[in-house]
Design a protein around this motif. Structure first.
Motif, PDB file in Angstrom:
ATOM      1  N   PRO A  91       0.831  -1.208  -0.002  1.00 34.48           N
ATOM      2  CA  PRO A  91      -0.018  -0.069  -0.036  1.00 34.48           C
ATOM      3  C   PRO A  91       0.855   1.304   0.039  1.00 34.48           C
ATOM      4  O   PRO A  91       1.826   1.461   0.516  1.00 34.48           O
ATOM      5  CB  PRO A  91      -0.739  -0.055   1.304  1.00 34.48           C
ATOM      6  N   GLY A  92       0.318   2.087  -0.946  1.00 32.49           N
ATOM      7  CA  GLY A  92       0.996   3.470  -0.958  1.00 32.49           C
ATOM      8  C   GLY A  92       2.224   3.673  -1.974  1.00 32.49           C
ATOM      9  O   GLY A  92       2.577   4.587  -2.391  1.00 32.49           O
ATOM     10  N   ARG A  93       2.353   2.433  -2.725  1.00 29.27           N
ATOM     11  CA  ARG A  93       3.396   2.504  -3.771  1.00 29.27           C
ATOM     12  C   ARG A  93       3.171   3.535  -4.734  1.00 29.27           C
ATOM     13  O   ARG A  93       4.119   4.007  -5.322  1.00 29.27           O
ATOM     14  CB  ARG A  93       3.793   0.945  -4.203  1.00 29.27           C
ATOM     15  N   GLU A  94       1.767   3.384  -5.320  1.00 25.42           N
ATOM     16  CA  GLU A  94       1.632   4.074  -6.391  1.00 25.42           C
ATOM     17  C   GLU A  94       1.420   5.451  -6.038  1.00 25.42           C
ATOM     18  O   GLU A  94       1.806   6.306  -6.772  1.00 25.42           O
ATOM     19  CB  GLU A  94       0.001   3.589  -6.981  1.00 25.42           C
ATOM     20  N   GLU A  95       0.652   5.815  -5.008  1.00 21.37           N
ATOM     21  CA  GLU A  95       0.612   7.315  -4.482  1.00 21.37           C
ATOM     22  C   GLU A  95       2.039   7.966  -4.248  1.00 21.37           C
ATOM     23  O   GLU A  95       1.990   9.182  -4.425  1.00 21.37           O
ATOM     24  CB  GLU A  95      -0.226   7.410  -3.354  1.00 21.37           C
ATOM     25  N   GLY A  96       3.002   7.435  -3.858  1.00 21.74           N
ATOM     26  CA  GLY A  96       4.200   7.735  -3.456  1.00 21.74           C
ATOM     27  C   GLY A  96       5.413   7.764  -4.324  1.00 21.74           C
ATOM     28  O   GLY A  96       6.702   7.789  -4.151  1.00 21.74           O
ATOM     29  N   LYS A  97       4.947   7.282  -5.839  1.00 22.16           N
ATOM     30  CA  LYS A  97       5.885   6.963  -6.755  1.00 22.16           C
ATOM     31  C   LYS A  97       6.881   7.720  -7.264  1.00 22.16           C
ATOM     32  O   LYS A  97       7.877   7.487  -7.631  1.00 22.16           O
ATOM     33  CB  LYS A  97       5.166   6.382  -7.679  1.00 22.16           C
ATOM     34  N   ALA A  98       6.623   8.957  -6.986  1.00 22.76           N
ATOM     35  CA  ALA A  98       7.650  10.071  -7.281  1.00 22.76           C
ATOM     36  C   ALA A  98       8.703  10.163  -6.605  1.00 22.76           C
ATOM     37  O   ALA A  98       9.983  10.634  -6.994  1.00 22.76           O
ATOM     38  CB  ALA A  98       6.663  11.513  -7.315  1.00 22.76           C
ATOM     39  N   ASN A  99       8.740   9.632  -5.218  1.00 28.31           N
ATOM     40  CA  ASN A  99       9.881   9.495  -4.479  1.00 28.31           C
ATOM     41  C   ASN A  99      10.258   8.287  -4.033  1.00 28.31           C
ATOM     42  O   ASN A  99      11.039   8.036  -3.036  1.00 28.31           O
ATOM     43  CB  ASN A  99       9.531  10.227  -3.281  1.00 28.31           C
ATOM     44  N   ILE A 100       9.941   7.241  -4.725  1.00 25.66           N
ATOM     45  CA  ILE A 100       9.900   5.719  -4.690  1.00 25.66           C
ATOM     46  C   ILE A 100      10.800   5.287  -5.689  1.00 25.66           C
ATOM     47  O   ILE A 100      10.375   5.322  -7.043  1.00 25.66           O
ATOM     48  CB  ILE A 100       8.960   4.997  -4.258  1.00 25.66           C
ATOM     49  N   HIS A 101      12.038   4.922  -5.666  1.00 23.56           N
ATOM     50  CA  HIS A 101      13.174   4.546  -6.917  1.00 23.56           C
ATOM     51  C   HIS A 101      13.463   3.128  -6.762  1.00 23.56           C
ATOM     52  O   HIS A 101      13.780   2.491  -5.517  1.00 23.56           O
ATOM     53  CB  HIS A 101      14.212   5.531  -6.890  1.00 23.56           C
ATOM     54  N   ILE A 102      13.522   2.397  -7.772  1.00 23.60           N
ATOM     55  CA  ILE A 102      14.311   1.117  -8.058  1.00 23.60           C
ATOM     56  C   ILE A 102      15.751   1.301  -8.035  1.00 23.60           C
ATOM     57  O   ILE A 102      16.263   2.061  -8.540  1.00 23.60           O
ATOM     58  CB  ILE A 102      13.734   0.365  -9.224  1.00 23.60           C
ATOM     59  N   LEU A 141      18.858  -1.150  10.115  1.00 20.98           N
ATOM     60  CA  LEU A 141      18.207  -1.832  10.989  1.00 20.98           C
ATOM     61  C   LEU A 141      17.413  -3.246  10.379  1.00 20.98           C
ATOM     62  O   LEU A 141      16.771  -3.242   9.266  1.00 20.98           O
ATOM     63  CB  LEU A 141      16.719  -0.849  11.069  1.00 20.98           C
ATOM     64  N   ASP A 142      17.791  -4.375  11.033  1.00 19.36           N
ATOM     65  CA  ASP A 142      17.257  -5.787  10.697  1.00 19.36           C
ATOM     66  C   ASP A 142      16.019  -6.033  11.387  1.00 19.36           C
ATOM     67  O   ASP A 142      15.371  -5.371  12.211  1.00 19.36           O
ATOM     68  CB  ASP A 142      18.583  -6.575  10.971  1.00 19.36           C
ATOM     69  N   ASN A 143      15.398  -7.115  10.773  1.00 14.25           N
ATOM     70  CA  ASN A 143      14.308  -7.782  11.214  1.00 14.25           C
ATOM     71  C   ASN A 143      12.989  -6.790  11.177  1.00 14.25           C
ATOM     72  O   ASN A 143      12.348  -6.654  12.123  1.00 14.25           O
ATOM     73  CB  ASN A 143      14.611  -8.216  12.726  1.00 14.25           C
ATOM     74  N   HIS A 144      12.991  -5.905  10.265  1.00 16.14           N
ATOM     75  CA  HIS A 144      11.853  -5.070   9.951  1.00 16.14           C
ATOM     76  C   HIS A 144      11.397  -5.312   8.436  1.00 16.14           C
ATOM     77  O   HIS A 144      11.881  -5.318   7.602  1.00 16.14           O
ATOM     78  CB  HIS A 144      12.476  -3.740   9.916  1.00 16.14           C
ATOM     79  N   VAL A 145       9.961  -5.659   8.613  1.00 15.59           N
ATOM     80  CA  VAL A 145       9.181  -6.123   7.218  1.00 15.59           C
ATOM     81  C   VAL A 145       8.383  -4.899   7.072  1.00 15.59           C
ATOM     82  O   VAL A 145       7.677  -4.324   7.802  1.00 15.59           O
ATOM     83  CB  VAL A 145       8.519  -7.155   7.535  1.00 15.59           C
ATOM     84  N   PRO A 146       8.696  -4.384   5.723  1.00 12.45           N
ATOM     85  CA  PRO A 146       7.824  -3.174   5.221  1.00 12.45           C
ATOM     86  C   PRO A 146       6.395  -3.681   4.948  1.00 12.45           C
ATOM     87  O   PRO A 146       6.243  -4.559   4.688  1.00 12.45           O
ATOM     88  CB  PRO A 146       8.476  -2.867   3.799  1.00 12.45           C
ATOM     89  N   LYS A 147       5.569  -2.646   5.731  1.00  9.28           N
ATOM     90  CA  LYS A 147       4.014  -2.788   5.591  1.00  9.28           C
ATOM     91  C   LYS A 147       3.413  -1.858   4.584  1.00  9.28           C
ATOM     92  O   LYS A 147       2.572  -2.343   3.850  1.00  9.28           O
ATOM     93  CB  LYS A 147       3.415  -2.767   7.019  1.00  9.28           C
ATOM     94  N   ASP A 148       3.723  -0.638   4.431  1.00 10.60           N
ATOM     95  CA  ASP A 148       3.233   0.107   3.586  1.00 10.60           C
ATOM     96  C   ASP A 148       3.787   1.660   3.732  1.00 10.60           C
ATOM     97  O   ASP A 148       4.861   1.962   4.505  1.00 10.60           O
ATOM     98  CB  ASP A 148       1.886   0.425   3.955  1.00 10.60           C
TER      99      ASP A 148
END
Length: 598
Positions: free
Chosen positions: A210-221, A294-301
Motif C-alpha cells: 500500500p502507498g506504492r503508486e501514490e508515492g511513486k514520485a519519491n520511490i525509486h528502484i 535496521l534488521d528484522n523489519h518487514v515493510p508494511k506500507d
C-alpha cells in the motif's frame, strides 16, 4: 584407498584453495609472489589473462577466494587477495607490449555480442586474437555494462574502468553503443555466425505494498537510481532516505545517498543482520559512514500525505528456525515502527528480462522465464546463441561473469569451427621442483603468525562531499609487500616418492600440523579416523601413496591442514618428499598473452 593420481590436473588444482574457489581460477599465489618481487606488470598480466579486469576486481570483487585461503587457518584472517590484485594494477607499467596481437585479416567469422558488460567483454578479449570479427551492442554510452551503471565511482573510479574496458575495445571491436537491441531475430538475420547474450539482470524488483503508486514520485528502484546517478541524470536526494534491502546494491544505494544530500540515511532489511547478503566489508563501510542498518523489519506500507511520500511503516519480526534450519520471520507483536522518509530506494533484488527475444525462434525458456542454457558449454537450445553472466543463470557477480565469458568463448570457437562444443580443451598445467640445493628452495616457505594489514581509507569528511572521490586508497608498495608475504604458497605442492622412502618417520615428527601419517590402508571413512589428526573436512582430498615395500603401509597426508611449509622435504634424508610448484591455467579460446608460460 587407491593411490592418489597426482597427474590428474584437477587434484592439485583443488589443493590450491584460493585458485580453486575463484570462478575464473586465477593463479593467486603466482601473482602474489610477483608482487612481493616488485614485478607488478607481470603480476597484472597473470591476472589479466584469467580475470580480465584486475583494476576493477581489485576494488570490487566479491572475493570468493578469501574464505578459502589457507592463511585463515593460521591467523583467522585470510590474505587480502583482492586488494593485492589492486596493488598490481596500481603499480603496473606500460602493458602494450604484453597485449595479444589481433590479426588484420579476419578468419571470416562474425560474432555479435549483446550487452557490453564483463561477460561480453571477456568473450571479445578471448576471440579477437583468433581473427573473429566482433560486433558489440549496448544501449549505454560506453562499455562496461553494470560495472559502469551500478558500481559507484567512490568504489570504482571511471578512469580505471575505462582503461580496462578499452584494452579490449581497442582490439578492433566494432562497437554499437546507444543501441538497444529490440529483436534477436533481426540480429540473427544479419548473418552472424554466433550470438552471445550478456545483458545481465537489468530489472530491479519492486515492492507492491500500500502507498506504492501514490508515492511513486519519491520511490525509486535501486539499480535504476544508481544508473541515473552514474550517468549524471540525478544529482540530489532528500535529507531522509530509506534503503530497502540487504545486499551489496543496497549498500551502494545508501552510501551514494549520503553523498547526494541524504543527511539521515537508514538501511532497513527483513532478515537478521548476520544473514544479510551484503559482503561484510560492504556493511562495515556503510556503518563507518554513519548509516544505521535496521534488521528484522518487514515493510508494511508507504505513508503518503497530501500526495507526497513522508515515510514508511514496518513490522518488527524475529527469526525462528525449524529442526531442518529453515528460517521463518515471526512477528514480535510490537507496534508498527514508523520511519520518516523523503525518498525510498528499493534494492531487494534483480531479475532477468528478455522482451527482445522472440519465443518462436527455437530458443527454449524454463518456468522462471530464463533461457535453457548448458552450464558446461553456455549454449542455448538455439545452437548459434550462447549466454553468459547474469543473463545465463541469474544475478551473480563480475568474476563469475568473466568465468562464463571464458567458457562461452571456447564454445563459440568450437562451434564456428564445426567441432563438438562438448569436447573441452584441457587446462594448461605443469609441476616443477623448487629445489635449489639440499635445503634451499626457490620460494620463501617460512610460516609465522602475521595478522592481515588494513587498507588505508581517505578521510570520511572528504569522501562524503564528492561521490567521485575514491574511499579506499589501496596498499602502497610497502604494505603490499608485507601483505604478499602472508601468502603460504599453496601452489608449492608436497610430492611424495614411494620408492625413495625408508619409513624413518622424520617427516611425521617435524610436521607442525600432524598432517602426515604412515598406516595400514583402508576405506576412506575408516582411514580418515586413524590419522595422527583426524581428517574431518570431507571436501578436501587425502593424498595416499602406493604401498611401501618394507611394511606394506601407506603414506596418507591430509591436504586440508597442510601449510606447504616444506619442512617435510627439508627433513627427509632421502628426498622422498619434494616441493614442486603447480601451475594451473584454465582452457581459453586463445592464449591471450602467454605470461603464464614465462
Amino acid at each position: 584407498m587407491r593411490p592418489t593420481d597426482i597427474n590428474d590436473p584437477e587434484y592439485f588444482h583443488k589443493v590450491v584453495d584460493c585458485q580453486y574457489a575463484c570462478p575464473a581460477h586465477t593463479p593467486v599465489p603466482e601473482y602474489i609472489r610477483l608482487i612481493a618481487a616488485e614485478r607488478y606488470t607481470e603480476a597484472y598480466m597473470v591476472n589479466w589473462e584469467s580475470n580480465v579486469f584486475p583494476g576493477v576486481l581489485g576494488r570490487t570483487c566479491d572475493r570468493p577466494c578469501e574464505p578459502a585461503c589457507r592463511r585463515g587457518r593460521v591467523d583467522e584472517e585470510p590474505v587480502a587477495i583482492c586488494r593485492l590484485k589492486r596493488v598490481a594494477a596500481d603499480n603496473k607499467g606500460d602493458i602494450s607490449d604484453w597485449l595479444p596481437e589481433v590479426p588484420l585479416i579476419k578468419n571470416g567469422k562474425k560474432i555479435a555480442l549483446i550487452g557490453g558488460g564483463p561477460a561480453s567483454l571477456t568473450v571479445a578479449r578471448d576471440l579477437a586474437p583468433l581473427g573473429y570479427e566482433i560486433h558489440l551492442y549496448d544501449e549505454q554510452i560506453a562499455g562496461g555494462g553494470m560495472m559502469r551503471s551500478q558500481i559507484p565511482s567512490f568504489r570504482l573510479p571511471e578512469t580505471v574502468l575505462n582503461e580496462e574496458v578499452n584494452y579490449i575495445l581497442d582490439m578492433g571491436i566494432h562497437t554499437h553503443f546507444k543501441t538497444y537491441v529490440s529483436s534477436l531475430r533481426e540480429v540473427l538475420n544479419q548473418g552472424y555466425d554466433a550470438v552471445f547474450v550478456g545483458t545481465g539482470a537489468p530489472k530491479g524488483r519492486d515492492l507492491n505494498i500500500p502507498g506504492r503508486e501514490e508515492g511513486k514520485a519519491n520511490i525509486h528502484i535501486g539499480i535504476e537510481w544508481l544508473a541515473s546517478v552514474a550517468f549524471e541524470h540525478t544529482n540530489k536526494i532528500g535529507k531522509n532516505v530509506i534503503v530497502l534491502g540487504g545486499g551489496n546494491t543496497a549498500m551502494d544505494c545508501c552510501r551514494t545517498s549520503r553523498r547526494l544530500g541524504g543527511d539521515h540515511v537508514k538501511v532497513v532489511v527483513r532478515s537478521p543482520f548476520s544473514e544479510m547478503k551484503a559482503s561484510p566489508w560492504e556493511k562495515e563501510d556503510a556503518q563507518h559512514e554513519d548509516i544505521p542498518i535496521l534488521d528484522n523489519h518487514v515493510p508494511k506500507d508507504f505513508v503518503v500525505e497530501n500526495g507526497r511520500l513522508v515515510g514508511m511503516r514496518f513490522e518488527k519480526v524475529k527469526a525462528v528456525y525449524d529442526e531442518k534450519g529453515k528460517r521463518s520471520l515471526v512477528p514480535t507483536g510490537e507496534p508498527l515502527v514508523y520511519i520518516e522518509a523523503d525518498d525510498v530506494l528499493i534494492a531487494i533484488g534483480q531479475e532477468n528480462t528478455f522482451p527482445w527475444i522472440e519465443r518462436d525462434l527455437g530458443l527454449q525458456f524454463d518456468n522462471w522465464n530464463m533461457p535453457v542454457v548448458s552450464k558446461k558449454t553456455f549454449q542455448s537450445t538455439l545452437d548459434q546463441v550462447f549466454f553468459g553472466g547474469d543473463a545465463a543463470f541469474g544475478p551473480e557477480n563480475v568474476i563469475t561473469a568473466v568465468a562464463h565469458g571464458h567458457h562461452a568463448a571456447v564454445s563459440i570457437d568450437l562451434f564456428c569451427q564445426g567441432k563438438d562444443v562438448q569436447v573441452r580443451p584441457s587446462p594448461l598445467t605443469n609441476l616443477v621442483s623448487q629445489k635449489m640445493g639440499i635445503h634451499e628452495w626457490i620460494y620463501d616457505s617460512e610460516v609465522v603468525n602475521d595478522d592481515r594489514y588494513k587498507v588505508p581509507h581517505a578521510e570520511k569528511q572528504k569522501t562524503l562531499r564528492d561521490r567521485k572521490v575514491e574511499v579506499e586508497l589501496g596498499f602502497d608498495k610497502g604494505l603490499g609487500f608485507k601483505e604478499a608475504q602472508r601468502c603460504l604458497n599453496c601452489d608449492a605442492q608436497t610430492v611424495f616418492y614411494t620408492n625413495r622412502c625408508i619409513e624413518c618417520d622424520a617427516c611425521v615428527d617435524i610436521c607442525p600440523t600432524s598432517c602426515i601419517t604412515f598406516t595400514t590402508n583402508g576405506e576412506e571413512d575408516d582411514l580418515r579416523t586413524r590419522l595422527n589428526a583426524p581428517a574431518l573436512n570431507l571436501s578436501q582430498d587425502l593424498y595416499v601413496s602406493d604401498l611401501l615395500p618394507a611394511t606394506q603401509r601407506v603414506m596418507v597426508k591430509d591436504e586440508d591442514v597442510c601449510l606447504h611449509c616444506g619442512l617435510c622435504a627439508e627433513r627427509c634424508p632421502t628426498a622422498a618428499w619434494d616441493m614442486q610448484k603447480f601451475l594451473y591455467s584454465t582452457s581459453k579460446a586463445s592464449n591471450v598473452c602467454g605470461v603464464l608460460q614465462l
